[in-house]
Design a protein around this motif. Structure first.
Motif, PDB file in Angstrom:
ATOM      1  N   LYS A 101      26.699  33.576  48.934  1.00  0.00           N
ATOM      2  CA  LYS A 101      27.640  33.848  47.854  1.00  0.00           C
ATOM      3  C   LYS A 101      28.978  34.224  48.460  1.00  0.00           C
ATOM      4  N   LYS A 102      30.000  33.535  48.053  1.00  0.00           N
ATOM      5  CA  LYS A 102      31.305  33.783  48.661  1.00  0.00           C
ATOM      6  C   LYS A 102      31.958  35.053  48.129  1.00  0.00           C
ATOM      7  N   VAL A 103      31.867  35.243  46.810  1.00  0.00           N
ATOM      8  CA  VAL A 103      32.463  36.451  46.243  1.00  0.00           C
ATOM      9  C   VAL A 103      31.423  37.560  46.233  1.00  0.00           C
ATOM     10  N   LYS A 104      31.661  38.576  47.036  1.00  0.00           N
ATOM     11  CA  LYS A 104      30.731  39.708  47.070  1.00  0.00           C
ATOM     12  C   LYS A 104      31.212  40.809  46.124  1.00  0.00           C
ATOM     13  N   ASN A 105      32.509  41.049  46.127  1.00  0.00           N
ATOM     14  CA  ASN A 105      33.085  42.114  45.317  1.00  0.00           C
ATOM     15  C   ASN A 105      34.179  41.570  44.412  1.00  0.00           C
ATOM     16  N   ILE A 106      34.319  42.180  43.238  1.00  0.00           N
ATOM     17  CA  ILE A 106      35.486  41.895  42.401  1.00  0.00           C
ATOM     18  C   ILE A 106      36.210  43.206  42.118  1.00  0.00           C
ATOM     19  N   ILE A 107      37.517  43.184  42.348  1.00  0.00           N
ATOM     20  CA  ILE A 107      38.361  44.308  41.935  1.00  0.00           C
ATOM     21  C   ILE A 107      39.323  43.771  40.869  1.00  0.00           C
ATOM     22  N   LEU A 108      39.166  44.273  39.660  1.00  0.00           N
ATOM     23  CA  LEU A 108      39.998  43.871  38.524  1.00  0.00           C
ATOM     24  C   LEU A 108      41.011  44.976  38.275  1.00  0.00           C
ATOM     25  N   LEU A 109      42.293  44.642  38.406  1.00  0.00           N
ATOM     26  CA  LEU A 109      43.351  45.633  38.168  1.00  0.00           C
ATOM     27  C   LEU A 109      44.044  45.298  36.857  1.00  0.00           C
ATOM     28  N   ILE A 110      44.019  46.238  35.922  1.00  0.00           N
ATOM     29  CA  ILE A 110      44.633  46.021  34.615  1.00  0.00           C
ATOM     30  C   ILE A 110      45.840  46.941  34.473  1.00  0.00           C
ATOM     31  N   GLY A 111      47.009  46.335  34.372  1.00  0.00           N
ATOM     32  CA  GLY A 111      48.211  47.111  34.061  1.00  0.00           C
ATOM     33  C   GLY A 111      48.371  47.089  32.552  1.00  0.00           C
ATOM     34  N   ASP A 112      47.988  48.161  31.893  1.00  0.00           N
ATOM     35  CA  ASP A 112      48.031  48.159  30.425  1.00  0.00           C
ATOM     36  C   ASP A 112      49.475  47.976  29.958  1.00  0.00           C
ATOM     37  N   GLY A 113      49.702  46.992  29.118  1.00  0.00           N
ATOM     38  CA  GLY A 113      51.050  46.762  28.588  1.00  0.00           C
ATOM     39  C   GLY A 113      51.997  46.069  29.551  1.00  0.00           C
ATOM     40  N   MET A 114      51.449  45.500  30.632  1.00  0.00           N
ATOM     41  CA  MET A 114      52.267  44.935  31.713  1.00  0.00           C
ATOM     42  C   MET A 114      52.525  43.440  31.497  1.00  0.00           C
ATOM     43  N   GLY A 115      53.561  43.137  30.744  1.00  0.00           N
ATOM     44  CA  GLY A 115      53.976  41.748  30.577  1.00  0.00           C
ATOM     45  C   GLY A 115      54.892  41.326  31.716  1.00  0.00           C
ATOM     46  N   LEU A 116      55.397  40.120  31.592  1.00  0.00           N
ATOM     47  CA  LEU A 116      56.243  39.563  32.648  1.00  0.00           C
ATOM     48  C   LEU A 116      57.547  40.353  32.832  1.00  0.00           C
ATOM     49  N   ASP A 150      32.039  50.387  48.755  1.00  0.00           N
ATOM     50  CA  ASP A 150      31.810  49.469  49.873  1.00  0.00           C
ATOM     51  C   ASP A 150      30.833  50.060  50.887  1.00  0.00           C
ATOM     52  N   ALA A 151      30.717  51.378  50.905  1.00  0.00           N
ATOM     53  CA  ALA A 151      29.892  52.038  51.923  1.00  0.00           C
ATOM     54  C   ALA A 151      28.411  52.010  51.578  1.00  0.00           C
ATOM     55  N   VAL A 152      28.116  52.091  50.284  1.00  0.00           N
ATOM     56  CA  VAL A 152      26.753  52.402  49.891  1.00  0.00           C
ATOM     57  C   VAL A 152      25.781  51.230  49.994  1.00  0.00           C
ATOM     58  N   GLU A 153      26.193  50.058  49.558  1.00  0.00           N
ATOM     59  CA  GLU A 153      25.228  48.965  49.403  1.00  0.00           C
ATOM     60  C   GLU A 153      25.761  47.690  50.036  1.00  0.00           C
ATOM     61  N   ASP A 154      24.883  46.759  50.228  1.00  0.00           N
ATOM     62  CA  ASP A 154      25.376  45.484  50.733  1.00  0.00           C
ATOM     63  C   ASP A 154      25.335  44.390  49.676  1.00  0.00           C
ATOM     64  N   LYS A 155      25.100  44.785  48.443  1.00  0.00           N
ATOM     65  CA  LYS A 155      25.045  43.792  47.364  1.00  0.00           C
ATOM     66  C   LYS A 155      26.374  43.590  46.664  1.00  0.00           C
ATOM     67  N   GLY A 156      27.402  44.299  47.109  1.00  0.00           N
ATOM     68  CA  GLY A 156      28.718  44.119  46.524  1.00  0.00           C
ATOM     69  C   GLY A 156      28.998  45.078  45.391  1.00  0.00           C
ATOM     70  N   PHE A 157      30.221  44.999  44.873  1.00  0.00           N
ATOM     71  CA  PHE A 157      30.595  45.920  43.806  1.00  0.00           C
ATOM     72  C   PHE A 157      31.566  45.283  42.821  1.00  0.00           C
ATOM     73  N   PHE A 158      31.650  45.927  41.648  1.00  0.00           N
ATOM     74  CA  PHE A 158      32.679  45.610  40.659  1.00  0.00           C
ATOM     75  C   PHE A 158      33.488  46.874  40.418  1.00  0.00           C
ATOM     76  N   LEU A 159      34.791  46.762  40.574  1.00  0.00           N
ATOM     77  CA  LEU A 159      35.672  47.916  40.367  1.00  0.00           C
ATOM     78  C   LEU A 159      36.822  47.529  39.445  1.00  0.00           C
ATOM     79  N   MET A 160      37.073  48.352  38.429  1.00  0.00           N
ATOM     80  CA  MET A 160      38.235  48.158  37.569  1.00  0.00           C
ATOM     81  C   MET A 160      39.188  49.329  37.785  1.00  0.00           C
ATOM     82  N   ILE A 161      40.427  49.007  38.102  1.00  0.00           N
ATOM     83  CA  ILE A 161      41.457  50.036  38.274  1.00  0.00           C
ATOM     84  C   ILE A 161      42.523  49.789  37.212  1.00  0.00           C
TER      85      ILE A 161
END
Ligand code: MG
Ligand code: ZN
Length: 372
Positions: free
Chosen positions: A37-52, A250-261
């Motif tokens: 699997k190529k993608v192990k982790n996803i980090i989704l960053l949401i800037g609330d109200g962040m238009g162009l 990233d430290a705990v597991e080797d199955k990857g993670f999902f993080l939303m900031i």
């Protein structure tokens, strides 16, 4: 689901898809066997109200530079909700977390108020680690839509109950009062969270920088009694919390993670029609994006996605502006309906190019994780 014949699942899956997605899905299907699997982790960053325009103003204010310039893939999403053309943050985040168009105010439920499994819950089921970091309260619409299922974003006590019972491994945000000073006679949630495996504390007990998460436990830290301060008034935990989240996950597991900031308060600056508030919140968020990119670049298996739920304020940069002195105008104290940019970096980033509905971000993340 497991009793449905495979051909039927495949048929249903493809018949619901648009052409663009189908093409990429074929590629994914053909590489599932024996290919790592190529993608192990996803980090989704949401800037609330962040238009162009929020991005443009922030970029000019920093000498014409933003971390977003590092992203090789850019798309646009259509942010509308099921009942209103102009979305709120609850419907907007639920589109990302659950892949459904729903009504304004909905938290992790569809337009008929039925709970829908979120990307975070799916990731946890696969044995991955999950995290949420926000500069609003942790029970606010955007983070809540990843762990809670409620017909109204305003039911903060119930949303806090959901977090207490959840499998979110790491969270940092404001809103201590929804856990410890609750409206009804229900118990202090810290106790039940501790029995649910959380190491939980807050700003009243210590500073985030003085805490070392116990990797054998889930981690929660509440940064304010209610809303955290604007960054211009001294809030400083978001970059640290984001860094700690990545380190922990990233430290705990080797199955990857999902993080939303979430950079939550870009939106609040827009509601206040305060350009300096918008820009200062963007600038901090932009630094965090840069830090996340540094991690992703070293890691090589992390997909980074940056987007917003909607634009706020109908912000425009006025003709008399210079790069050092931006003059702002607003057309609204609420959100607007403009399309929203999506930036992607890392493995599978290319599937985020193009113009698509906000719900597609959920399906693209599923595809990247190779979830069925
Ligand atoms: Mg928000
Ligand atoms: Zn808003």
């Amino acid at each position: 689901m497991s009793r449905v014949p495979l051909f039927l699942i495949v048929f249903l899956f493809f018949s619901c898809d648009q052409g663009q997605t189908k093409k990429v899905t074929n590629t994914t299907l053909s590489t599932t066997n024996n290919t790592p699997k190529k993608v192990k982790n996803i980090i989704l960053l949401i800037g609330d109200g962040m238009g162009l325009t929020q991005i443009s103003a922030g970029m000019y204010s920093q000498g014409n530079k933003t971390s977003l310039e590092e992203f090789p893939v850019i798309g646009l999403h259509k942010s509308h909700a099921s009942n209103k053309l102009v979305t709120d943050s609850a419907a907007g985040a639920t589109a990302f977390s659950c892949g459904v168009k729903t009504y304004n105010g909905a938290i992790g439920v569809d337009k008929d108020t039925m709970a829908v499994e979120t990307i975070l819950e799916k990731a946890r089921k696969q044995g991955m680690k999950t995290g949420l970091v926000a500069s609003s309260t942790i029970v606010h619409a955007t983070p809540a839509s990843f762990y809670s299922h409620n017909k109204s974003r305003k039911n903060y006590d119930e949303i806090a109950d959901d977090l207490a019972q959840s499998s979110v491994d790491f969270f940092v945000g404001g809103g201590k009062m929804f856990f410890t000073e609750r409206a009804e006679t229900r118990k202090d949630l810290y106790q039940s969270m501790r029995s649910n495996g959380y190491m939980i504390s807050d700003f009243f007990e210590s500073e985030l920088k003085d805490i070392t998460p116990d990797l054998s436990k889930k981690f929660g830290f509440l940064t304010a009694n209610k809303d955290p301060l604007p960054v211009a008034q001294g809030r400083d935990y978001l970059p640290l919390a984001s860094e700690m989240a990545i380190e922990y996950l990233d430290a705990v597991e080797d199955k990857g993670f999902f993080l939303m900031i979430e950079g939550s308060q870009i939106d609040w600056g827009g509601h206040a029609n305060n350009g300096e508030y918008v820009v200062s919140e963007f600038v901090e968020f932009d630094q965090i994006i840069g830090n996340v990119l540094d991690f992703a670049e070293k890691d090589g298996q992390t997909l980074v996605i940056v987007t917003a739920d909607h634009e706020t304020g109908g912000l425009a940069i006025q003709p008399e502006s210079t790069m050092d002195s931006l003059q702002y105008a607003f057309t609204s104290t609420y959100h607007t309906g403009t399309m929203i940019p999506v930036f992607a970096y890392g493995p599978d980033a290319e599937i985020f190019a193009g113009i698509y509905e906000n719900t597609e971000i959920f399906y693209k993340m599923l595809q990247a994780f190779d979830f069925k």
